[in-house]
Design a protein around this motif. Structure first.
Motif, PDB file in Angstrom:
ATOM      1  N   LEU A  31       0.778  -1.125   0.012  1.00  0.00           N
ATOM      2  CA  LEU A  31      -0.081  -0.068   0.182  1.00  0.00           C
ATOM      3  C   LEU A  31       0.985   1.164  -0.015  1.00  0.00           C
ATOM      4  CD1 LEU A  31      -3.235   0.723   2.284  1.00  0.00           C
ATOM      5  CD2 LEU A  31      -1.708   2.362   1.677  1.00  0.00           C
ATOM      6  N   LEU A  32       1.679   1.296   0.928  1.00  0.00           N
ATOM      7  CA  LEU A  32       2.630   2.563   0.917  1.00  0.00           C
ATOM      8  C   LEU A  32       3.672   2.668  -0.109  1.00  0.00           C
ATOM      9  CD1 LEU A  32       2.343   4.833   3.451  1.00  0.00           C
ATOM     10  CD2 LEU A  32       1.451   2.350   3.788  1.00  0.00           C
ATOM     11  N   ALA A  35       1.701   4.190  -2.933  1.00  0.00           N
ATOM     12  CA  ALA A  35       1.215   5.550  -2.607  1.00  0.00           C
ATOM     13  C   ALA A  35       2.266   6.296  -3.059  1.00  0.00           C
ATOM     14  CB  ALA A  35       0.723   5.748  -1.251  1.00  0.00           C
ATOM     15  N   ILE A  42       2.915  10.402  -0.094  1.00  0.00           N
ATOM     16  CA  ILE A  42       3.435  10.051   1.061  1.00  0.00           C
ATOM     17  C   ILE A  42       4.476  11.070   1.529  1.00  0.00           C
ATOM     18  CG2 ILE A  42       4.320   8.400   2.820  1.00  0.00           C
ATOM     19  CD1 ILE A  42       1.507   7.697   1.857  1.00  0.00           C
ATOM     20  N   ASP A  49      -3.580   7.978   9.305  1.00  0.00           N
ATOM     21  CA  ASP A  49      -4.122   6.715   9.372  1.00  0.00           C
ATOM     22  C   ASP A  49      -5.329   6.390  10.082  1.00  0.00           C
ATOM     23  OD1 ASP A  49      -4.075   3.902   9.583  1.00  0.00           O
ATOM     24  OD2 ASP A  49      -2.049   3.603  10.561  1.00  0.00           O
ATOM     25  N   LEU A  57       0.417   1.159   9.208  1.00  0.00           N
ATOM     26  CA  LEU A  57       0.604   1.925   7.993  1.00  0.00           C
ATOM     27  C   LEU A  57       1.016   3.345   8.486  1.00  0.00           C
ATOM     28  CD1 LEU A  57      -3.198   1.293   6.586  1.00  0.00           C
ATOM     29  CD2 LEU A  57      -0.738   0.277   6.018  1.00  0.00           C
ATOM     30  N   ALA A  61       4.202   5.099   6.689  1.00  0.00           N
ATOM     31  CA  ALA A  61       4.477   6.516   6.077  1.00  0.00           C
ATOM     32  C   ALA A  61       5.448   7.481   6.707  1.00  0.00           C
ATOM     33  CB  ALA A  61       2.864   6.908   6.316  1.00  0.00           C
ATOM     34  N   THR A 112      -3.172  12.984   2.666  1.00  0.00           N
ATOM     35  CA  THR A 112      -3.582  11.775   2.142  1.00  0.00           C
ATOM     36  C   THR A 112      -4.161  10.863   3.315  1.00  0.00           C
ATOM     37  OG1 THR A 112      -1.441  11.803   0.728  1.00  0.00           O
ATOM     38  CG2 THR A 112      -2.535   9.676   1.594  1.00  0.00           C
ATOM     39  N   VAL A 114      -4.633   6.990   4.784  1.00  0.00           N
ATOM     40  CA  VAL A 114      -4.277   5.316   4.458  1.00  0.00           C
ATOM     41  C   VAL A 114      -5.194   4.622   5.565  1.00  0.00           C
ATOM     42  CG1 VAL A 114      -2.073   5.746   3.692  1.00  0.00           C
ATOM     43  CG2 VAL A 114      -2.139   5.573   5.847  1.00  0.00           C
ATOM     44  N   TYR A 143      -6.223   6.029   0.295  1.00  0.00           N
ATOM     45  CA  TYR A 143      -5.883   4.427   0.082  1.00  0.00           C
ATOM     46  C   TYR A 143      -6.477   3.806   0.927  1.00  0.00           C
ATOM     47  CZ  TYR A 143      -2.087   6.661  -3.098  1.00  0.00           C
ATOM     48  OH  TYR A 143      -1.395   7.092  -3.965  1.00  0.00           O
ATOM     49  N   SER A 144      -7.373   2.646   0.581  1.00  0.00           N
ATOM     50  CA  SER A 144      -8.069   1.710   1.384  1.00  0.00           C
ATOM     51  C   SER A 144      -8.068   0.539   0.909  1.00  0.00           C
ATOM     52  CB  SER A 144      -9.594   2.754   1.438  1.00  0.00           C
ATOM     53  OG  SER A 144     -10.110   2.010   2.529  1.00  0.00           O
ATOM     54  N   ARG A 197      -7.577   3.549  -4.454  1.00  0.00           N
ATOM     55  CA  ARG A 197      -7.064   4.930  -4.414  1.00  0.00           C
ATOM     56  C   ARG A 197      -8.128   5.779  -5.119  1.00  0.00           C
ATOM     57  NH1 ARG A 197      -4.586   9.192  -7.744  1.00  0.00           N
ATOM     58  NH2 ARG A 197      -3.393  10.380  -6.268  1.00  0.00           N
TER      59      ARG A 197
END
Length: 217
Positions: A31-32, A35, A42, A49, A57, A61, A112, A114, A143-144, A197
């Motif tokens: 995920l990160l 991103a 990020i 988060d 997460l 980040a 952002t 997450v 982002y999920s 996203r």
């Protein structure tokens, strides 16, 4: 990107009513990494988060150079462990105890979001509730993770009912769910999840200042 050894990450006792399923290091890294390296969402950004749990997460980040990271969770035990994990990793992360649905932020004040929200299995619509708030407070992207079986529903809700200008599945992943609760019959189950996203619509009449610190102090 590598999130430091998972053995350094303390994990809280999960609570079934909160539908807590810890984010594994593989999914967190994917995920990160996506991103940051595909979208530059990020580093030097203010990152929130949502439902941070033990802080995986958010820690990722911070390791990627986020300007500020804010971890939010309703569970005080999870936040205590997340704080210890951040300290052990020598990371500066702000933590807030709050029910996401009662988050009092106004406007798009983070860049952002997450999150690995509840899947909405026990509390119907919990995943969409998280997404609703995330799309209100993020200026750049959300982002999920959501169950692949809900893909059509999630996209329709995001574009029609929430604040999304776009909703894209970046990849399909396998979420490893161990035997955490009494009702789990198997020692381990793989659940297909989508990494999404979402891009929020910009607030009318507002100037979005990227990199402005969130007013928590």
């Amino acid at each position: 990107m590598s999130v430091r050894s998972s053995s350094t990450i303390l994990k809280p006792k999960v609570q079934v009513e909160l539908e807590q399923y810890p984010t594994g290091p593989h999914i967190a890294s994917r995920l990160l990494y996506t991103a940051e390296n595909s979208f530059d969402d990020i580093s030097n950004k203010v990152v929130a988060d949502f439902g941070c749990g033990c802080g995986t997460l958010g820690a990722a980040a911070a390791l990627l150079g986020a300007e500020q990271v804010i971890g939010i969770d309703i569970d005080s035990q999870s936040l205590g462990i997340a704080s210890m994990n951040a300290e052990n990793l020598e990371l500066d992360i702000d933590f807030v105890q709050c029910d996401i649905s009662n988050l009092g932020w106004r406007g798009q004040i983070v860049d952002t979001v997450v999150m690995n929200p509840p899947f909405g299995t026990r509390k119907k619509g919990a995943d969409i509730d998280f997404l609703f708030v995330a799309l209100k407070v993020a200026s750049e992207a959300v982002y999920s993770l959501h169950k692949t079986s809900t893909r059509d529903h999630v996209k329709r809700a995001a574009l029609r009912d929430l604040n999304a200008s776009s909703a894209e599945v970046l990849c399909e992943l396998r979420f490893d769910v161990p035997q955490l609760y009494k009702f789990h019959k198997k020692k381990e189950v793989d659940i297909a999840v989508d990494l999404w996203r979402f891009v929020p619509k910009r607030s009318r009449g507002e100037n979005i200042n990227v990199g402005v610190r969130c007013p928590l102090d």
